[in-house]
Write an enzyme that holds these catalytic residues in place. Structure first.
Site, PDB file in Angstrom:
ATOM      1  N   GLU A 443       4.591  -3.340   2.175  1.00 37.23           N
ATOM      2  CA  GLU A 443       5.950  -3.586   1.684  1.00 37.23           C
ATOM      3  C   GLU A 443       6.686  -2.293   1.348  1.00 37.23           C
ATOM      4  OE1 GLU A 443       7.047  -6.346   2.240  1.00 37.23           O
ATOM      5  OE2 GLU A 443       5.187  -7.460   2.453  1.00 37.23           O
ATOM      6  N   GLY A 444       6.423  -1.267   2.130  1.00 34.40           N
ATOM      7  CA  GLY A 444       6.996   0.052   1.892  1.00 34.40           C
ATOM      8  C   GLY A 444       6.049   0.875   1.058  1.00 34.40           C
TER       9      GLY A 444
END
Length: 601
Positions: A443-444
């Site tokens: 998610e980053g």
């Protein structure tokens, strides 16, 4: 692995005493009383402790298997555990009633998410991604798409995935090459999707009737870069007009990843359009797919931070149970000189208290962020909503990045408490560390979270939102300083706030240099996020100390408050100073990085 018990007492403390049930004061939740919320948390605690947690070790050992036809088998018991979750209505707990959900505050939904991930992180990833799909569809889907796909997602009958990454497009999504070709209008209003996506969490499984893949792709005539990317919904099974499931769509799991941890979560490579092309439907506007996907990603980033808190909580419980049971050595002569459990040794106590203090602080910060989400969505005043949203924007990269970094360290300390028994799989301590290690990546990556905070979030308002939070930090520090027994905590917290303000000014000043600003932000972003996380978590523990001290002075005999004071003292005197050292890093600048020749390493 030690049985899991939901930390209901600490949830009550955060919601009742720190946040003072701020979400319940909003018009949207005026019919939800504190008694209802407590009943919800207790029932979630029962589900996670009795149904989900016993499957955690089995899921790790058994893992997932891809069959020859591309279908996936998940660990024994996972499908039934997911069904128990869906049947209980848990999937829609934070979804508005107008969309078929329970309509409870985000702060409560977030607490439930923590319990899911603490009890079984691999299984918890499935509904976490579905929650993001619901957000994206609710905000950007057409009425037709929402009427067809939203209700089964909310009910948990179908699950959702997020399809961004490709072999040549990881963090840089401008490189996405998956194609979306418009069909002949005579066929219908859809696209033929072709390409391959990798690292798709719960990309295929048999726990639900259908899977809705949210896919980033570009039309043949789309421009290069981010502006050419659109968002599409691609169901595993096509859906008929009456809502029944039709034929299998042209999307298949080509392989599953063999990972360091979360073995019970099927992480898939999905191939779209190997035959006639996978049928997909445009979500939102053409060319704004990345903007629309960020609705889902922000939801997921907050929940990944909470996931870190959950695993940290499980590691705390695991380490404490072992330390209380394991007899080794003697305590000091001053304390009797007798054979004792290792929990009596002060270095072990240091580790246990470090784990507990940090976990409690991270939980309080994550739920504070969730409470601001409630205000941003439901406050009557537009100005109030705007201020709250600005705080959410600042807090999400901190909750995601700082919480997951800390979770890895907390789980590692848990292994250390176990000694040699922590390094083998028998106790389960190693699984928690292996599972937690993915959270700073997906998610980053946390480097991207740091860049988001130090770059985009600071620059878009000149640091106003963070400065507003620091006003509250300083107010808490002043309150501590005026209390004789807590004054030293106030001094420490005030020093942390001063360091963070100075660091913020330094990062903002350096970022404005037209030639070197971008490099400066890249070099300083991670230490800045670390400093921010330490100070904001210390703020939460400072507030906790004020509440606990007041209860004890009022005559409470509850050991919970004494332990909370000890945790606050550790956080402000032992943990915060480590974070404050990041100001020295920021002041030192980035010259060593700028002049480095990586090949010489």
């Amino acid at each position: 692995m030690t049985p899991y018990a939901a930390p209901l007492r600490d949830f009550r403390f955060v919601l009742d005493e720190l946040l003072e049930h701020s979400s319940l004061k909003l018009p949207a939740f005026e019919e939800s009383g504190s008694e209802l919320l407590e009943a919800v948390l207790e029932e979630a605690g029962r589900l996670t402790a009795e149904v989900w947690a016993p499957l955690n070790s089995r899921g790790d050992q058994q893992g997932c298997t891809r069959r020859q036809d591309g279908s996936i088998s998940v660990p024994d018991g996972f499908a039934d555990a997911y069904q128990a979750y869906a049947d209980g209505g848990w999937n829609g707990i934070g979804v508005p009633e107008a969309l078929g959900g329970q309509g409870l505050p985000e702060v409560v939904a977030s607490a439930v998410q923590e319990m899911l991930h603490a009890s079984n992180m691999a299984l918890g990833l499935c509904p976490m991604l579905t929650a993001g799909a619901i957000e994206a569809l609710a905000h950007h889907g057409s009425d037709t798409l929402k009427s067809r796909y939203l209700a089964p997602l909310v009910e948990g009958r179908w699950t959702g995935t997020m399809n961004l990454t490709e072999s040549s497009a990881g963090s840089d999504l401008s490189k996405v090459r998956t194609r979306a070709v418009p069909c002949d209008p005579a066929e219908g209003d859809f696209y033929r999707i072709s390409g391959q996506k990798i690292f798709i969490t719960w990309g295929d499984h048999e726990c639900a009737e259908n899977i809705l893949h949210l896919v980033l792709a570009r039309r043949p005539d789309a421009p290069e870069g981010n502006k050419g990317i659109s968002l599409f919904i691609v169901p595993k099974f096509l859906v008929n007009d009456d809502g029944s499931l039709g034929k299998r769509n042209d999307v298949v799991c080509a392989s599953i990843e063999h990972k360091m941890g979360i073995h019970g979560s099927p992480t898939c490579t999905l191939s779209f359009g190997e035959n006639e092309g996978a049928i997909g439907y445009l979500v939102g506007e053409q060319g704004r797919g990345l903007n629309h996907m960020f609705t889902m990603m922000n939801e997921a980033r907050h929940k990944v931070g909470i996931q870190g808190v959950g695993v940290a909580e499980r590691a705390c419980q695991q380490a404490l149970a072992y330390a209380m049971d394991r007899t080794q050595g003697r305590n000091s002569k001053a304390r009797g000189g007798q054979e004792c459990a290792i929990a009596e040794h002060l270095d072990v106590r240091r580790m246990l208290l470090s784990m507990r203090a940090r976990t409690d602080a991270l939980r309080a910060l994550a739920l504070t962020c969730a409470a601001q989400m409630d205000i941003a969505r439901h406050a009557e005043s537009a100005d109030t909503r705007k201020v709250a949203q600005a705080r959410v924007d600042v807090l999400i990269p901190v909750v995601k990045g700082f919480s997951t970094d800390q979770a890895v360290d907390i789980a590692s300390l848990g292994v250390q408490v176990h000694g040699g028994m922590g390094y083998i799989e028998e106790t389960g301590a190693a699984q928690l560390l292996r599972d937690a290690r993915i959270a700073p990546i997906y998610e980053g990556t946390n480097g991207i979270q740091a860049l988001d905070l130090a770059g985009r979030k600071l620059s878009q308002d000149g640091g106003a939102a963070l400065s507003s939070l620091l006003d509250e930090v300083e107010s808490t520090a002043a309150a501590l300083s005026h209390h004789a027994s807590l004054a030293s905590l106030g001094k420490s917290l005030s020093g942390g706030a001063t360091d963070l303000r100075a660091a913020m000014d330094s990062v903002l000043t350096q970022s404005r240099d037209p030639e070197t600003g971008s490099d400066a932000v890249q070099a300083l972003a991670s230490p800045f996020l670390s400093l921010t996380g330490h100070v904001l978590c210390a703020w939460q523990m400072g507030q906790a100390a004020l509440k606990a001290q007041a209860e004890l002075e009022a005559g409470s005999e509850d050991d919970f408050y004494r332990t909370k004071l000890a945790s606050a003292e550790f956080a402000l005197h032992h943990w915060l100073p480590l974070g404050r050292a990041q100001r020295t890093v920021i002041d030192a600048g980035a010259q060593c990085l700028l002049t480095l020749n990586p090949a010489a390493l």
